[in-house]
Scaffold this motif. Structure first.
Motif, short mmCIF file in Angstrom:
data_model
loop_
_atom_site.label_atom_id
_atom_site.label_comp_id
_atom_site.label_asym_id
_atom_site.label_seq_id
_atom_site.Cartn_x
_atom_site.Cartn_y
_atom_site.Cartn_z
N GLY A 92 0.82 -1.20 0.00
CA GLY A 92 0.00 0.00 0.00
C GLY A 92 0.85 1.25 0.00
N VAL A 93 0.26 2.32 -0.51
CA VAL A 93 0.91 3.63 -0.49
C VAL A 93 -0.10 4.62 0.08
CG1 VAL A 93 1.89 5.52 -1.85
CG2 VAL A 93 2.42 3.13 -2.44
N VAL A 94 0.28 5.30 1.15
CA VAL A 94 -0.57 6.33 1.75
C VAL A 94 0.03 7.68 1.42
CG1 VAL A 94 -1.62 7.19 3.88
CG2 VAL A 94 -1.19 4.75 3.61
N VAL A 95 -0.83 8.58 0.95
CA VAL A 95 -0.38 9.84 0.38
C VAL A 95 -0.97 11.01 1.18
CG1 VAL A 95 -0.53 11.31 -1.67
CG2 VAL A 95 -0.16 8.85 -1.92
N ALA A 96 -0.15 12.03 1.36
CA ALA A 96 -0.63 13.28 1.96
C ALA A 96 -0.36 14.43 0.99
CB ALA A 96 0.06 13.54 3.29
N PHE A 97 -1.29 15.39 0.98
CA PHE A 97 -1.09 16.62 0.24
C PHE A 97 -0.50 17.67 1.19
CE2 PHE A 97 -4.28 14.25 -2.07
CZ PHE A 97 -3.90 14.44 -3.39
N GLU A 98 -0.17 18.83 0.66
CA GLU A 98 0.40 19.89 1.48
C GLU A 98 -0.50 20.17 2.68
OE1 GLU A 98 3.21 21.33 1.49
OE2 GLU A 98 4.01 20.55 -0.39
N GLY A 99 0.11 20.31 3.83
CA GLY A 99 -0.65 20.53 5.05
C GLY A 99 -0.87 19.27 5.85
N GLY A 100 -0.69 18.10 5.22
CA GLY A 100 -0.93 16.85 5.93
C GLY A 100 0.30 15.98 6.08
N THR A 101 1.45 16.49 5.65
CA THR A 101 2.64 15.64 5.64
C THR A 101 3.17 15.34 7.04
OG1 THR A 101 4.04 17.60 5.34
CG2 THR A 101 3.31 16.45 3.35
N ALA A 103 1.53 15.14 9.90
CA ALA A 103 0.65 14.18 10.57
C ALA A 103 0.88 12.77 10.04
CB ALA A 103 -0.81 14.59 10.40
N LEU A 104 1.06 12.65 8.72
CA LEU A 104 1.31 11.33 8.13
C LEU A 104 2.62 10.76 8.62
CD1 LEU A 104 0.62 9.05 6.18
CD2 LEU A 104 1.64 10.39 4.34
N ASP A 105 3.67 11.58 8.67
CA ASP A 105 4.97 11.11 9.15
C ASP A 105 4.90 10.67 10.61
OD1 ASP A 105 6.22 11.49 6.73
OD2 ASP A 105 6.99 13.48 7.23
N ALA A 106 4.18 11.43 11.43
CA ALA A 106 4.06 11.08 12.85
C ALA A 106 3.30 9.78 13.04
CB ALA A 106 3.37 12.21 13.61
N PHE A 107 2.24 9.57 12.25
CA PHE A 107 1.47 8.34 12.34
C PHE A 107 2.32 7.15 11.93
CE2 PHE A 107 -1.70 5.30 10.57
CZ PHE A 107 -2.44 5.08 11.73
N ALA A 108 3.07 7.29 10.84
CA ALA A 108 3.94 6.20 10.39
C ALA A 108 5.01 5.88 11.41
CB ALA A 108 4.57 6.56 9.04
N ALA A 109 5.54 6.91 12.07
CA ALA A 109 6.56 6.67 13.09
C ALA A 109 5.99 5.88 14.26
CB ALA A 109 7.12 8.01 13.59
N SER A 110 4.75 6.18 14.65
CA SER A 110 4.11 5.42 15.74
C SER A 110 3.91 3.96 15.34
CB SER A 110 2.79 6.07 16.13
OG SER A 110 1.77 5.84 15.15
N GLU A 119 7.54 2.77 5.23
CA GLU A 119 8.77 3.28 4.64
C GLU A 119 8.52 4.64 3.98
OE1 GLU A 119 9.45 0.11 1.92
OE2 GLU A 119 10.08 -1.31 3.49
N PRO A 120 9.14 5.71 4.49
CA PRO A 120 8.98 7.04 3.87
C PRO A 120 9.49 7.04 2.44
CG PRO A 120 10.01 7.21 6.05
CD PRO A 120 10.01 5.75 5.68
N LEU A 121 8.79 7.76 1.59
CA LEU A 121 9.14 7.83 0.18
C LEU A 121 9.54 9.24 -0.20
CD1 LEU A 121 6.13 5.79 -1.28
CD2 LEU A 121 8.48 4.97 -1.03
N GLU A 122 10.68 9.37 -0.84
CA GLU A 122 11.03 10.63 -1.46
C GLU A 122 10.15 10.82 -2.70
OE1 GLU A 122 12.98 12.72 -0.07
OE2 GLU A 122 13.63 11.34 1.53
N THR A 123 10.11 12.04 -3.21
CA THR A 123 9.21 12.34 -4.33
C THR A 123 9.46 11.43 -5.53
OG1 THR A 123 9.07 14.65 -3.64
CG2 THR A 123 8.41 14.14 -5.89
N ARG A 139 3.68 13.85 -0.17
CA ARG A 139 4.36 12.90 0.70
C ARG A 139 3.74 11.53 0.54
NH1 ARG A 139 9.06 11.73 2.84
NH2 ARG A 139 9.21 11.63 5.11
N GLY A 140 4.55 10.48 0.66
CA GLY A 140 4.03 9.12 0.60
C GLY A 140 4.73 8.22 1.60
#
Length: 389
Positions: A92-101, A103-110, A119-123, A139-140
């Motif tokens: 799966g790939v979870v995507v965030a748009f500007e303003g949500g990056t 929160a997505l990174d914090a959730f993935a870290a937890s 796994e964080p993805l560069e552009t 962000r993905g």
């Protein structure tokens, strides 16, 4: 030991299979047929990506591993003419748009803290995995363990295996209880149907969004409510979506208790070439009216994620009712008031993914087999469920 399983959806089929493999004499009862309701009106998700730290995440991690073994076994064991489960370890790939990056990174870290691979993805990595994704996606996170089955076929395969082990399927409806044996006459000894009684040593309520109604007919109280969802299906096309892709809003919608309409974007391809687009959640009882608003919202958000979908023809849309528990945890185990009655319900949109481990927990509760994970958070007697009710 003779056990009645009420419900021939994914959770009922998995429970019947686990009980039959443990040596029980199983009778599956369903008023409509195998995978005739919720389990044929969903996407077949086997997700860890949408689970934050807690009991459901632990259950999902165990179930994710269990599905890989089970799908291989079911596909190898299928009878002539029986289709495969279509298990796909697509990730799966979870995507965030500007303003949500953030929160997505914090959730993935937890999630990484409890062993989920996130796994964080560069552009450039995000575009390599999903080249047709909107350039606005900022962000993905890649979840390599997310997977999928064709839900109706997987349910049929589980029940077919259980029937080869001796389980029986009866198309009928539960109208009341059969009592016997206990001093106060409350011990369940079977069910009443329009055709007569079916006796058993235990009864397992796997009736999905109708589990609360079935519990009431058997003299118990179980707070399970229907939560309606809509899914769109495109016409077949060359594959342009390569993972299960959804926006970060999906996690919030899954965990919300709001009865009002909520939509988020989930997009994925199927082996048949169609694209499934979801998802919506709203509590409107079992009403099938008024689905235009969720369809419009889902379509609009999907084209934001994958712009090419704006020019794609829809083949159909369908609705399903998910079994919602007020504290957002499945209900698995012995009823607190009616001896001989067990429940396996309240998985909402995670029933397919959690099915095999739920079945093992049912076998543990009914037969005393080994538990695949701690059953305590899911018991019908838990304080959080009664407080939420």
């Amino acid at each position: 030991m003779r056990v009645i399983v009420i419900g021939a959806g994914a959770v009922g089929a998995a429970s019947a299979l686990a009980l039959a493999e443990a040596g029980a004499d199983v009778v599956v009862v369903d008023r409509s047929g195998v995978a005739a309701e919720t389990s044929s009106r969903c996407e077949g998700n086997i997700l860890v990506s949408d689970k934050g730290p807690g009991a459901e995440a632990e259950l999902a991690i165990v179930a994710n591993r269990a599905w890989r073994r089970l799908a291989t076994r079911l596909d190898a064991d299928r009878a002539p003419g029986q289709p495969a489960t279509e298990f796909e370890a697509k990730g799966g790939v979870v995507v965030a748009f500007e303003g949500g990056t953030e929160a997505l990174d914090a959730f993935a870290a937890s999630q990484r803290g409890i062993g989920i691979r996130a796994e964080p993805l560069e552009t450039d990595e995000l575009r390599a995995l999903e080249p047709h994704l909107s350039p606005a996606a900022a962000r993905g996170i890649h979840y390599p363990d997310d997977a999928q089955v064709q839900p109706s076929l997987a349910t049929q395969a589980m029940l077919a295996r259980a029937r080869r082990l001796g389980a029986e399927l009866r198309l009928t409806e539960v109208v009341g209880p059969v009592h016997a044996g206990s001093r106060d006459g409350r011990r369940l000894a079977g069910i009443l149907t329009p055709e007569g009684s079916i006796t058993a040593d235990a009864v397992v309520n796997c009736a999905g969004p109708w589990a609360g109604e079935v519990a009431a007919r058997l003299g118990a109280r179980l707070d399970i409510r229907p939560r309606r969802g809509v899914i769109l299906v495109t016409t077949p096309m060359p594959q342009r979506v390569f993972h299960k892709v959804y926006d970060a809003d999906y996690v919030g919608a899954v965990g919300s208790s709001d009865a009002a309409l909520q939509t988020s974007t989930v997009v994925e391809s199927t082996p048949a070439g169609t694209v499934l687009i979801g998802s919506s959640r709203e509590r409107v009882g079992f009403s099938r009216a008024g689905t235009l608003a969720p369809i419009v919202e889902i379509a609009g958000k999907a084209t934001r994620l994958f712009p090419f979908l704006a020019d794609t023809m829809l083949l159909r849309s369908y609705i399903g009712f998910r079994p919602y528990a007020p504290d957002h945890l499945p209900v698995i185990g012995a009823d607190g008031d009616v001896p001989g009655l067990f429940h396996a319900a309240g998985h909402e949109g995670a029933g397919i993914g959690l099915a095999p481990t739920t079945g093992d927990l049912v076998a543990h509760a009914v037969l005393g087999t080994a538990a695949p994970t701690d059953p305590a958070p899911f018991l019908p007697t838990r304080a959080s469920l009664r407080a939420a009710a």
